[in-house]
Motif scaffolding. Structure first.
Motif, mmCIF file in Angstrom:
data_model
loop_
_atom_site.group_PDB
_atom_site.id
_atom_site.type_symbol
_atom_site.label_atom_id
_atom_site.label_comp_id
_atom_site.label_asym_id
_atom_site.label_seq_id
_atom_site.Cartn_x
_atom_site.Cartn_y
_atom_site.Cartn_z
ATOM 1 N N ASP A 122 -4.255 -3.376 34.548
ATOM 2 C CA ASP A 122 -5.296 -3.997 35.361
ATOM 3 C C ASP A 122 -4.755 -4.250 36.768
ATOM 4 O OD1 ASP A 122 -8.072 -5.692 34.790
ATOM 5 O OD2 ASP A 122 -6.870 -6.557 36.404
ATOM 6 N N SER A 123 -5.594 -4.029 37.761
ATOM 7 C CA SER A 123 -5.151 -4.171 39.157
ATOM 8 C C SER A 123 -4.714 -5.598 39.489
ATOM 9 C CB SER A 123 -6.261 -3.738 40.116
ATOM 10 O OG SER A 123 -7.401 -4.570 39.998
ATOM 11 N N LYS A 124 -5.291 -6.595 38.831
ATOM 12 C CA LYS A 124 -4.910 -7.985 39.096
ATOM 13 C C LYS A 124 -3.484 -8.253 38.615
ATOM 14 C CE LYS A 124 -8.732 -9.487 40.971
ATOM 15 N NZ LYS A 124 -8.787 -9.936 42.378
ATOM 16 N N VAL A 125 -3.101 -7.674 37.480
ATOM 17 C CA VAL A 125 -1.735 -7.831 36.984
ATOM 18 C C VAL A 125 -0.774 -7.074 37.891
ATOM 19 C CG1 VAL A 125 -0.170 -7.459 35.041
ATOM 20 C CG2 VAL A 125 -2.527 -8.159 34.620
ATOM 21 N N ARG A 126 -1.157 -5.883 38.302
ATOM 22 C CA ARG A 126 -0.295 -5.099 39.200
ATOM 23 C C ARG A 126 -0.060 -5.848 40.512
ATOM 24 N NH1 ARG A 126 -3.644 -0.649 37.762
ATOM 25 N NH2 ARG A 126 -4.418 -0.531 39.913
ATOM 26 N N THR A 127 -1.067 -6.545 40.981
ATOM 27 C CA THR A 127 -0.921 -7.342 42.209
ATOM 28 C C THR A 127 0.089 -8.470 41.995
ATOM 29 O OG1 THR A 127 -3.181 -6.863 42.928
ATOM 30 C CG2 THR A 127 -2.123 -8.805 43.872
ATOM 31 N N LEU A 128 0.024 -9.123 40.854
ATOM 32 C CA LEU A 128 0.959 -10.206 40.563
ATOM 33 C C LEU A 128 2.398 -9.699 40.466
ATOM 34 C CD1 LEU A 128 -1.032 -12.201 37.831
ATOM 35 C CD2 LEU A 128 -0.669 -12.866 40.206
ATOM 36 N N LEU A 129 2.560 -8.463 40.019
ATOM 37 C CA LEU A 129 3.896 -7.886 39.843
ATOM 38 C C LEU A 129 4.414 -7.188 41.099
ATOM 39 C CD1 LEU A 129 3.510 -6.372 36.259
ATOM 40 C CD2 LEU A 129 5.021 -8.269 36.913
ATOM 41 N N ARG A 130 3.583 -7.115 42.106
ATOM 42 C CA ARG A 130 3.934 -6.330 43.295
ATOM 43 C C ARG A 130 5.187 -6.863 43.976
ATOM 44 N NH1 ARG A 130 -0.941 -6.093 47.007
ATOM 45 N NH2 ARG A 130 -1.684 -4.736 45.321
ATOM 46 N N ASN A 131 5.330 -8.181 44.061
ATOM 47 C CA ASN A 131 6.435 -8.772 44.810
ATOM 48 C C ASN A 131 7.482 -9.445 43.917
ATOM 49 O OD1 ASN A 131 5.356 -8.106 47.420
ATOM 50 N ND2 ASN A 131 3.863 -9.751 47.119
ATOM 51 N N ARG A 132 7.566 -8.998 42.665
ATOM 52 C CA ARG A 132 8.591 -9.549 41.789
ATOM 53 C C ARG A 132 8.997 -8.513 40.755
ATOM 54 N NH1 ARG A 132 7.148 -14.255 37.839
ATOM 55 N NH2 ARG A 132 9.261 -13.626 37.285
ATOM 56 N N LYS A 133 10.149 -8.716 40.169
ATOM 57 C CA LYS A 133 10.642 -7.802 39.148
ATOM 58 C C LYS A 133 9.846 -7.994 37.863
ATOM 59 C CE LYS A 133 14.908 -6.514 36.749
ATOM 60 N NZ LYS A 133 16.354 -6.821 36.565
ATOM 61 N N ASP A 134 9.549 -6.892 37.207
ATOM 62 C CA ASP A 134 8.832 -6.957 35.933
ATOM 63 C C ASP A 134 9.824 -7.295 34.823
ATOM 64 O OD1 ASP A 134 7.339 -6.699 33.665
ATOM 65 O OD2 ASP A 134 6.534 -4.713 34.131
ATOM 66 N N ILE A 135 9.822 -8.594 34.450
ATOM 67 C CA ILE A 135 10.702 -9.052 33.372
ATOM 68 C C ILE A 135 9.886 -9.383 32.126
ATOM 69 C CG2 ILE A 135 12.486 -9.957 34.920
ATOM 70 C CD1 ILE A 135 11.225 -12.753 34.535
ATOM 71 N N PHE A 136 8.758 -8.685 31.995
ATOM 72 C CA PHE A 136 7.818 -9.001 30.924
ATOM 73 C C PHE A 136 7.550 -7.784 30.019
ATOM 74 C CE2 PHE A 136 6.801 -11.192 34.901
ATOM 75 C CZ PHE A 136 7.018 -12.519 34.533
ATOM 76 N N PRO A 137 8.598 -7.247 29.363
ATOM 77 C CA PRO A 137 8.381 -6.088 28.482
ATOM 78 C C PRO A 137 7.481 -6.432 27.298
ATOM 79 C CG PRO A 137 10.578 -6.998 28.153
ATOM 80 C CD PRO A 137 10.007 -7.675 29.363
ATOM 81 N N TRP A 138 7.404 -7.704 26.981
ATOM 82 C CA TRP A 138 6.593 -8.171 25.843
ATOM 83 C C TRP A 138 5.116 -8.332 26.200
ATOM 84 C CZ3 TRP A 138 4.475 -12.520 27.778
ATOM 85 C CH2 TRP A 138 5.188 -13.227 28.757
ATOM 86 N N TYR A 139 4.781 -8.163 27.479
ATOM 87 C CA TYR A 139 3.397 -8.385 27.903
ATOM 88 C C TYR A 139 2.540 -7.171 27.513
ATOM 89 C CZ TYR A 139 -0.626 -9.838 30.676
ATOM 90 O OH TYR A 139 -1.889 -10.224 31.076
#
Length: 464
Positions: free
Chosen positions: A411-428
């Motif tokens: 979802d584009s809203k999640v991608r926006t939240l992850l844009r400026n931080r490392k994705d440390i959420f493999p469980w998401y």
């Protein structure tokens, strides 16, 4: 009527005139013998009837055959129930403004009946059917010509100070009332307000000069009285007029809300949005809750679906402008089933006051029959580093049923939240979401929003 077990309200200990207690789910208020004469004047002068008729005071009746074990009891009153007790630090600007004007209106009516408010606590006001109303029946005393208004300082600290700080400095300063439960100190308000506020005579008098006099004479009202002239009733009314004009003319500009209007936030089609509303409504009809807590409600789009079904709904959001807009819409449309409140779900209201019992946490004021968490979980996970398990565990404590939306990583809203931080959420992912949620809830239904959106809405019921 036989004697019964009574539970005293933890916050009702300050007033020697009486206290609030519970018997089962019924709310009572004891009137102590020491308050007998003021109470009888309040009741027989016509003031009580006037305030109740104008819906400024909570309706009540005397319970003549109530057997109280307290020897101080003169009378016992049964009051109408408030569906949810809220606090001033959870109100938006317009709610606090209306509560302040309600208090001043009550004081004006009091003077017409030779009575006066002996306290003007913002905690004495609650919201019922969309409007502010006083719940403290023992706040009235017989008026004595020449004496200053004993509740004047309290009114300025609990109403005027936070209103001016929200309007002139920053709306978030309304939450300072949660730190200063007895009211924001006037010297602090005076220092925080811009220098231009000295040019407004009313602000100068009620805040800046008031703070100066407090410092000069101390907090003892008797010290100030010795230095002041006798206050006639006309002078008293003049103070009320001035306060009313100042508060009415104090405006709050929503400005740039963080979340904006709900329709401008959507990243899916109108058809998907309409289907989402149908899904939510069908779940509500199925569960038939008497109360709903809508978390992250924004301006109340989905809250109104519940309210439209006759369900008392609390519309929580942490964005002040969104809550303010929601409340103004309630006033405009005359809605009676929605209460908008300021609340950060990741930092909900805690137990405050004496012994951590005077003002209750959000959790202790629950559980709600049903919690809605729409377009919220991804914010809690990605922005606040909360796991699905933590979220489900907390939601199980505050709600018996749950309507929750899962927003996938694509979802584009999640991608926006992850844009400026490392994705440390493999469980998401959806599988983990369902697995962790199932530890606390039974999944009753799941429905995709569809129409090119991969979002899924779930109906869950907590496990016993």
């Amino acid at each position: 009527m036989k004697k019964r077990e009574l539970i005293r309200e933890a916050s009702s200990f300050r007033d020697p005139s009486g206290f609030v207690f519970y018997s089962g789910n019924t709310i009572y208020r004891q009137v102590n013998t020491s308050y007998k004469n003021d109470y009888l004047h309040f009741k027989n002068s016509g003031l009580c009837k006037k305030l109740v008729d104008e819906k400024l005071l909570i309706p009540f009746r005397e319970v003549s055959n109530f057997k109280s074990a307290d020897s101080e009891a003169f009378a016992v009153l049964k009051t109408e129930t408030i569906p949810f007790i809220s606090y001033p630090y959870e109100w938006c600007f317009e709610q606090l403004k209306d509560a302040a004007l309600c208090t001043l209106r009550i004081q004006r009516v009091c003077l017409e009946h030779n009575m006066s408010l002996k306290d003007a606590s913002a905690f004495n006001i609650q919201f019922l059917a969309g409007k502010p109303i006083m719940i403290d029946i023992l706040s009235f005393e017989r008026y004595k010509e020449g004496l200053p208004w004993v509740a004047y300082l309290q009114f300025c600290q609990q109403f005027l100070s936070p209103l001016l700080l929200m309007a002139k400095v920053d709306s978030r300063l309304g939450m300072v009332s949660g730190i200063f439960l007895d009211g924001v100190p006037l010297d602090l308000t005076s220092r925080l307000l811009p220098k231009s506020s000295y040019l407004n005579f009313s602000t100068l008098a009620h805040i800046h000069m008031h703070a100066h006099n407090q410092k000069k004479y101390g907090k003892s009202s008797s010290s100030v009285r010795l230095k002041s002239k006798a206050l006639t009733k006309n002078m008293f009314l003049g103070i009320i007029d001035n306060l009313e004009n100042l508060i009415r003319n104090t405006k709050y500009s929503n400005g740039q809300t963080e979340w904006g209007e709900y329709s401008n936030m959507m990243n899916y089609t109108q058809a998907a949005f309409e289907n989402k509303k149908k899904i939510v409504k069908s779940y509500l009809v199925r569960q038939q809750p008497k109360s709903v807590w809508d978390l992250g409600a924004n301006t109340g789009e989905f809250s109104r679906i519940a309210a439209g079904l006759g369900i008392f709904t609390i519309s929580f959001d942490f964005d002040h402008a969104a809550v303010n807009t929601n409340y103004l819409q309630i006033k405009k449309d005359g809605e009676t089933n929605i209460l908008p409140l300021l609340m950060d779900v990741a930092n909900p209201t805690a137990d405050l006051g004496w012994a951590h019992e005077e003002r209750k946490s959000l959790q202790k004021r629950g559980p709600s029959d049903l919690v809605m968490a729409l377009a919220l979980t991804h914010h809690l996970c990605i922005s606040r580093n909360l796991t699905f398990r933590l979220i489900a565990s907390y939601f199980q404590k505050i709600g018996k049923s749950l309507i929750i939306e899962f927003v996938p990583k694509s979802d584009s809203k999640v991608r926006t939240l992850l844009r400026n931080r490392k994705d440390i959420f493999p469980w998401y992912n959806q599988k983990t979401f369902e697995s962790e949620s199932s530890k606390y809830f039974r999944i009753l239904k799941r429905d995709p929003i569809g129409n090119n959106s991969l979002r899924i809405v779930y109906l869950m019921e907590r496990k016993k």
